[in-house]
Scaffold this active site. Structure first.
Site, PDB file in Angstrom:
ATOM      1  N   GLY A 295      27.285  11.677   5.713  1.00  0.00           N
ATOM      2  CA  GLY A 295      26.037  11.016   6.066  1.00  0.00           C
ATOM      3  C   GLY A 295      26.273   9.871   7.046  1.00  0.00           C
ATOM      4  CB  SER A 296      24.179   6.968   7.850  1.00  0.00           C
ATOM      5  OG  SER A 296      23.056   7.735   8.215  1.00  0.00           O
TER       6      SER A 296
END
Length: 572
Positions: A295-296
Site C-alpha cells: 500500500g501507500s
C-alpha cells in the site's frame, strides 16, 4: 585430428565447471544441481567418445554404446551419492523444509538423538530466560520459563518449537547445532566421550527485549498481523511479533508423564489443532515469511527514487488530481479521498503529497521515472524483480525469510498502468514487513541499509564467548541528504498528515511515519500498514506494523505503531 584434444579438453572443463558449480548448491536448490548434472552428462559422454572412438558397425559397436551409457549413468549416480553422503551430508541431515503455511518438515533423528542433551538456554538481551531444559529421568525436557511472566505464544515465531514427533523450527532449528553443543563445544564433547558427564548445549543471547515483545503482542490484540522493531543504527531486532502464534509447550514432550502414549497423543492433538485451517497459520512467521502488497507505505521508495533522479522525477513539480489516466485503455488511478488537492494544494510538492498520501501524484512520479530507474532504486533496498530474486532472502539468516518482489509477471512495469500502480504501492508488489522495517531503518541511518540480526551472541555453559554479532551494513541504499529529506517528509505525516495520531502516543518526541491501506483480494477489507521512525533527530526505533485485513492504515496502523513506540521508550 589436431583440434580433437582441444575440443576434448574444452568439453571436460565445461563438464567439471557445471559439476563444481552444482554440487555446492544449497540443499533447497536441488533442482539447480540436477540441471547442472544432466547438462554435464552429454559433455562427458562426448569427451569419452572422442577418447575411445566407436568400433565398426556391428555387435561390438552396440555393446560399446550400451557400455558407454551404463558407465556414464554410473558416473552420474556416483556424483549424486557423493553430494548427498559427503558434500551435503550434514546439511541434508539437519535440513528443515518450510511449507507455505509455515509448517515444517525435518529429520526427526537429530531431535531424537538429542533427547538426552540439555539444550542450551535462549535468553533476551536483558537475560530473561525464554527457553531452557531440565533433566527428567535421564532425558531432557524443553521448558519455557518465559511463560511465568508473559504469554509464550508472543515468542513462538522466534523460538519455534522442539518436538520429538514433529522436528524443530525457528531458532531451535537454525541454531540447533549450537543449542545441542555439537558446534562450539568440541572440547566438552571429547570429555563426555572419554570421561562421561552431562551434556549441555550453548546459550543464545538474543537482541530482542522480552518486555517490548510482549507489549507489542498485546497491542496487536489477537489480530492476524506483524510488528517489527529495529534499531536503525545496528540492524538489531528489538521485537518481532507474529499473530496468531502458538504455545511451544504444547509440542514439548514430557518424559515424566505417567503414560508416554498419552503424552504423544497430547502432542499430536495440539499439532492437529495448530495446523487446522481454522487456526490461521500460526506456524507462519509473518514478519519474515508473509508477502503482502505494501500500500501507500511504498510511496516512501517512490519518493526516494524521485529525489535520487530529480531531473526525471521532478519531486517538487507535481499535481494531485482526483484521477490520473496513464493508459487511455485502462481504468484511471483514483485517490482514496475526494478533493485531496484542497489539502495538498495544486500544484504542490513532494512533502504535501506524501503527508496526504496522494495516489495520483505517486503514480505520476513512477511513470516519469520508468521501469529501469524505479527498479534500480528498489534493488538498493533489496526489493527485486523475480528473475533476480532468490527464493530466500540471504541478508537475514536467523529465521526462514522470503525475498520481497517488485512484481511477479515479466514485463509488468512496462505497462503504463502497471508502473503507475506500483508507484503508489499496489500493482504486483509483494513485500515482507521485515523489508519495510529495514527501509524505514535505512532512512533513520543516513541512508545505510543494515543487515538485520536476532542472535547477539552465543556462549558456552561456562559463559565463555563462542561468537558475537556485530553491526554490518549491506550497502548505502540512498544518500544521507535524501534520507534527511525523507525524515522531514515522515515528520509531516506525524504532524499534520494522514497519520498524525501517532504523535499522540509519544508526546514530546519527534516522530514520523507513513500509513498504508493495501488492497489485496477484491471486496476484502484492506490490510492496514504503518511504518514509523523515532526520535527523528537521532532515530533509535524503526517500526513496521501490518494488520491483515485491518482497515485504514492511517487509523488502525497509526494507533498500533504509536502504542509500539510508546512501549519501546517505556522499556528502554
Amino acid at each position: 585430428m589436431g583440434q580433437q584434444p582441444i575440443i576434448r579438453t574444452g568439453l571436460l572443463i565445461g563438464a567439471l565447471a557445471l559439476i563444481s558449480y552444482g554440487i555446492f548448491q544449497p540443499v533447497e536448490a536441488d533442482t539447480r544441481w540436477l540441471i547442472c548434472l544432466w547438462l554435464a552428462a552429454p559433455l562427458l559422454g562426448l569427451a569419452a567418445w572422442m577418447v575411445y572412438p566407436a568400433p565398426p558397425a556391428g555387435l561390438a559397436r552396440t555393446v560399446y554404446h550400451v557400455g558407454l551409457i551404463i558407465l556414464l549413468g554410473f558416473g552420474l549416480l556416483s556424483l549424486q551419492l557423493l553430494r548427498q553422503q559427503f558434500v551435503k551430508a550434514d546439511a541434508i541431515y539437519n535440513y528443515v523444509a518450510v511449507g507455505p503455511d509455515g509448517s515444517t518438515t525435518s529429520n526427526v533423528r537429530p531431535v531424537l538423538s538429542s533427547q538426552r542433551v540439555l539444550r542450551g538456554q535462549i535468553v533476551d538481551r536483558n537475560g530473561v530466560v525464554l527457553a531452557d531444559s531440565q533433566s527428567v529421568n535421564g532425558f531432557a525436557r524443553r521448558t519455557y520459563p518465559v511463560a511465568d511472566r508473559y504469554d509464550p505464544a508472543a515468542f513462538s515465531n522466534i523460538l519455534g518449537f522442539f518436538s520429538t514427533r514433529y522436528g524443530q523450527s525457528g531458532l531451535e532449528s537454525t541454531y540447533s547445532a549450537y543449542l545441542t553443543g555439537e558446534r562450539g563445544n568440541e572440547l566438552q564433547r571429547l570429555q563426555e566421550q572419554f570421561v562421561g558427564g552431562e551434556r549441555r548445549g550453548n546459550t543464545l543471547v538474543l537482541t530482542i527485549n522480552a518486555e517490548l515483545q510482549a507489549r507489542a503482542a498485546q497491542a496487536l490484540a489477537g489480530r492476524a498481523g506483524s510488528i517489527v522493531v529495529l534499531d536503525p543504527r545496528t540492524g538489531a531486532i528489538l521485537a518481532m511479533v507474529s499473530q496468531p502464534g502458538f504455545d511451544p509447550r504444547g509440542l514439548s514432550f514430557d518424559p515424566s508423564a505417567a503414560s508416554w502414549d498419552a503424552e504423544n497423543a497430547r502432542v499430536s492433538a495440539y499439532w492437529a489443532q495448530i495446523i487446522a485451517d481454522s487456526a490461521g497459520q500460526p506456524l507462519l512467521n509473518r514478519p519474515t515469511q508473509g508477502l503482502y502488497p505494501p500500500g501507500s507505505t511504498f510511496k516512501t521508495l517512490t519518493a526516494i527514487a524521485a529525489l535520487a533522479h530529480p531531473g526525471v522525477g521532478q519531486p517538487d513539480s507535481i499535481t494531485c488530481p482526483q484521477e490520473y489516466r496513464p493508459d487511455p485503455t485502462a481504468p484511471p488511478v483514483v485517490n482514496a479521498v475526494d478533493n485531496l488537492a484542497s489539502l495538498t494544494g495544486d500544484p504542490t510538492n513532494l512533502e504535501k503529497v506524501y503527508a496526504y498520501s496522494c495516489n495520483t501524484a505517486f503514480a505520476q512520479y513512477a511513470t516519469r521515472l520508468g521501469p529501469e530507474l524505479f527498479a534500480e532504486t528498489a534493488r538498493q533496498f533489496d526489493i527485486f524483480p523475480p528473475q533476480r530474486a532468490n527464493s530466500t532472502y540471504n541478508e537475514f539468516t536467523d529465521l526462514p525469510t522470503a525475498t520481497s518482489l517488485l512484481y511477479v509477471n515479466p514485463g509488468f512495469l512496462n505497462l503504463p498502468r502497471g508502473m503507475a500502480d506500483t508507484g503508489y504501492g499496489q500493482g504486483q508488489l509483494l513485500v515482507t514487513p521485515l523489508q519495510m522495517a529495514m527501509m524505514t531503518a535505512a532512512i533513520g541511518n543516513e541512508g545505510i541499509l543494515m543487515r538485520p540480526y536476532l542472535v547477539q551472541r552465543i556462549t558456552r555453559p561456562d559463559g565463555s564467548l563462542i561468537v558475537e554479532q556485530t553491526p554490518r551494513p549491506i550497502r548505502r541504499a540512498t544518500s544521507a541528504l535524501i534520507a534527511q529529506t525523507m525524515r522531514s517528509n515522515m515528520a509531516a505525516v506525524g504532524s499534520y498528515g494522514f497519520g498524525r495520531v501517532i504523535s499522540d502516543y509519544v508526546p514530546g518526541i519527534a516522530v514520523g511515519g507513513k500509513s498504508g491501506t493495501a488492497e489485496h483480494v477484491p471486496g476484502a477489507v484492506p490490510h492496514a500498514w504503518f511504518i514509523a521512525l523515532a526520535p527523528l533527530d537521532q532515530p533509535r526505533y524503526a517500526v513496521a506494523v501490518m494488520v491483515e485485513s485491518g482497515g485504514e492504515g492511517s487509523s488502525v496502523g497509526a494507533r498500533l505503531a504509536g502504542e509500539v513506540l510508546a512501549a519501546a521508550f517505556a522499556t528502554e
